[in-house]
Design a protein around this motif. Structure first.
Motif, PDB file in Angstrom:
ATOM      1  N   LYS A   2     -33.541 -13.899  23.975  1.00 18.83           N
ATOM      2  CA  LYS A   2     -32.912 -13.412  22.865  1.00 18.83           C
ATOM      3  C   LYS A   2     -33.054 -12.110  22.300  1.00 18.83           C
ATOM      4  O   LYS A   2     -34.304 -11.561  21.927  1.00 18.83           O
ATOM      5  CB  LYS A   2     -32.878 -14.528  21.915  1.00 18.83           C
ATOM      6  N   TYR A   3     -32.162 -11.219  22.187  1.00 21.76           N
ATOM      7  CA  TYR A   3     -32.118  -9.856  21.308  1.00 21.76           C
ATOM      8  C   TYR A   3     -31.209  -9.554  20.357  1.00 21.76           C
ATOM      9  O   TYR A   3     -30.050  -9.855  20.387  1.00 21.76           O
ATOM     10  CB  TYR A   3     -31.538  -8.880  22.540  1.00 21.76           C
ATOM     11  N   PRO A   4     -32.056  -9.596  19.223  1.00 20.90           N
ATOM     12  CA  PRO A   4     -31.134  -9.284  18.076  1.00 20.90           C
ATOM     13  C   PRO A   4     -30.639  -7.992  18.130  1.00 20.90           C
ATOM     14  O   PRO A   4     -30.834  -7.055  18.633  1.00 20.90           O
ATOM     15  CB  PRO A   4     -31.968  -9.574  16.929  1.00 20.90           C
ATOM     16  N   SER A   5     -29.420  -7.942  17.213  1.00 19.98           N
ATOM     17  CA  SER A   5     -28.462  -6.645  17.229  1.00 19.98           C
ATOM     18  C   SER A   5     -29.502  -5.724  16.018  1.00 19.98           C
ATOM     19  O   SER A   5     -30.130  -6.080  15.021  1.00 19.98           O
ATOM     20  CB  SER A   5     -27.204  -6.901  16.371  1.00 19.98           C
ATOM     21  N   LYS A   6     -29.584  -4.456  16.574  1.00 15.52           N
ATOM     22  CA  LYS A   6     -30.076  -3.584  15.809  1.00 15.52           C
ATOM     23  C   LYS A   6     -28.971  -3.216  14.451  1.00 15.52           C
ATOM     24  O   LYS A   6     -27.675  -3.471  14.640  1.00 15.52           O
ATOM     25  CB  LYS A   6     -30.095  -2.118  16.559  1.00 15.52           C
ATOM     26  N   VAL A   7     -29.519  -3.133  13.439  1.00 15.46           N
ATOM     27  CA  VAL A   7     -28.626  -2.858  12.105  1.00 15.46           C
ATOM     28  C   VAL A   7     -29.054  -1.607  11.662  1.00 15.46           C
ATOM     29  O   VAL A   7     -29.976  -1.110  11.213  1.00 15.46           O
ATOM     30  CB  VAL A   7     -28.840  -4.326  11.185  1.00 15.46           C
ATOM     31  N   ASP A   8     -27.873  -0.614  11.642  1.00 13.90           N
ATOM     32  CA  ASP A   8     -28.124   0.780  10.805  1.00 13.90           C
ATOM     33  C   ASP A   8     -28.042   0.456   9.218  1.00 13.90           C
ATOM     34  O   ASP A   8     -27.085  -0.339   8.906  1.00 13.90           O
ATOM     35  CB  ASP A   8     -26.716   1.500  11.321  1.00 13.90           C
ATOM     36  N   THR A  61     -25.350 -12.068  14.705  1.00 10.02           N
ATOM     37  CA  THR A  61     -25.022 -11.265  15.843  1.00 10.02           C
ATOM     38  C   THR A  61     -26.253 -11.264  16.573  1.00 10.02           C
ATOM     39  O   THR A  61     -27.290 -10.717  16.223  1.00 10.02           O
ATOM     40  CB  THR A  61     -24.548  -9.931  15.605  1.00 10.02           C
ATOM     41  N   HIS A  62     -26.222 -11.559  17.872  1.00 12.53           N
ATOM     42  CA  HIS A  62     -27.434 -11.424  18.824  1.00 12.53           C
ATOM     43  C   HIS A  62     -26.810 -11.690  20.345  1.00 12.53           C
ATOM     44  O   HIS A  62     -25.851 -12.144  20.382  1.00 12.53           O
ATOM     45  CB  HIS A  62     -28.457 -12.632  18.485  1.00 12.53           C
ATOM     46  N   TYR A  63     -27.739 -11.215  21.127  1.00 13.66           N
ATOM     47  CA  TYR A  63     -27.294 -11.373  22.492  1.00 13.66           C
ATOM     48  C   TYR A  63     -28.418 -12.096  23.419  1.00 13.66           C
ATOM     49  O   TYR A  63     -29.599 -11.876  23.051  1.00 13.66           O
ATOM     50  CB  TYR A  63     -27.439  -9.773  23.148  1.00 13.66           C
ATOM     51  N   LEU A  64     -27.897 -12.812  24.192  1.00  8.56           N
ATOM     52  CA  LEU A  64     -28.988 -13.859  25.076  1.00  8.56           C
ATOM     53  C   LEU A  64     -28.628 -13.408  26.426  1.00  8.56           C
ATOM     54  O   LEU A  64     -27.633 -13.164  26.939  1.00  8.56           O
ATOM     55  CB  LEU A  64     -28.798 -15.186  24.960  1.00  8.56           C
ATOM     56  N   LEU A 101     -23.971  -4.010  15.324  1.00  6.87           N
ATOM     57  CA  LEU A 101     -24.337  -3.496  13.943  1.00  6.87           C
ATOM     58  C   LEU A 101     -25.071  -2.175  13.680  1.00  6.87           C
ATOM     59  O   LEU A 101     -25.429  -1.776  12.833  1.00  6.87           O
ATOM     60  CB  LEU A 101     -24.982  -4.621  13.227  1.00  6.87           C
ATOM     61  N   SER A 102     -24.935  -1.300  15.023  1.00  4.17           N
ATOM     62  CA  SER A 102     -25.476   0.018  14.946  1.00  4.17           C
ATOM     63  C   SER A 102     -24.516   0.628  15.943  1.00  4.17           C
ATOM     64  O   SER A 102     -23.834   0.478  16.819  1.00  4.17           O
ATOM     65  CB  SER A 102     -27.003  -0.270  15.611  1.00  4.17           C
ATOM     66  N   ILE A 118     -22.433  -3.510  22.556  1.00  5.06           N
ATOM     67  CA  ILE A 118     -23.440  -4.251  22.100  1.00  5.06           C
ATOM     68  C   ILE A 118     -24.735  -3.188  21.580  1.00  5.06           C
ATOM     69  O   ILE A 118     -24.677  -2.214  21.773  1.00  5.06           O
ATOM     70  CB  ILE A 118     -24.052  -5.320  22.872  1.00  5.06           C
ATOM     71  N   SER A 119     -25.350  -3.834  20.455  1.00  3.08           N
ATOM     72  CA  SER A 119     -26.354  -2.907  20.044  1.00  3.08           C
ATOM     73  C   SER A 119     -27.851  -3.622  19.872  1.00  3.08           C
ATOM     74  O   SER A 119     -28.039  -3.937  19.073  1.00  3.08           O
ATOM     75  CB  SER A 119     -26.240  -2.366  18.606  1.00  3.08           C
TER      76      SER A 119
END
Length: 140
Positions: A2-8, A61-64, A101-102, A118-119
């Motif tokens: 699991k990869y969380p989204s980077k947030v600016d 928001t995340h990526y698997l 989100l970035s 994706i980010s």
């Protein structure tokens, strides 16, 4: 994995500020302004529930990456991309609307003409894992 989204930071401030401001204005109008039943329903939907929905999308928001698919999850939405369909990945700052989100993004091309932005927080690690799992992937 699991990869969380980077947030600016600027984007988080913009999203949170506008959503909380909209909720506050909607609640103020419902409480202190004399409104008809339909106006209250409209305010509830547009100024409270819609911003809460947007915040839900941002929080989740995340990526698997599993053995067979890249799964992009954001709010109630889920996009499943078979890893054997991914053809290209590259770093980008493309500002198009996406589940990211970035502006530090990855552009992933899949199928013949499909693309998603994706980010993940750690773009380099994500690319390395993707390269190891995708047979036909090229990295630009």
């Amino acid at each position: 994995m699991k990869y969380p989204s980077k947030v600016d930071l600027w984007l988080a401030i913009l999203i949170w500020g506008s959503m909380l401001g909209t909720i506050g204005i909607g609640l103020y109008a419902m409480i202190y302004e004399s409104s008809s039943f339909w106006e209250v329903i409209f305010l509830l939907l547009s100024c409270v529930l819609l911003p809460l929905f947007m915040l839900w999308v941002c929080f989740t928001t995340h990526y698997l990456l599993n053995d067979t698919h890249l799964i992009i999850q954001y709010g109630p939405f889920k996009k499943r991309i078979p890893l054997d369909r991914i053809t290209s990945v590259k770093k980008t700052s493309n500002p198009l609307s996406s589940p990211a989100l970035s502006l530090k993004r990855l552009e992933i091309l899949y199928n013949r003409y499909d693309m998603v932005l994706i980010s993940p927080k750690d773009r380099d690690e994500f690319i390395t894992v993707l390269l190891n799992r995708c047979r036909y992937l090229t990295h630009k």
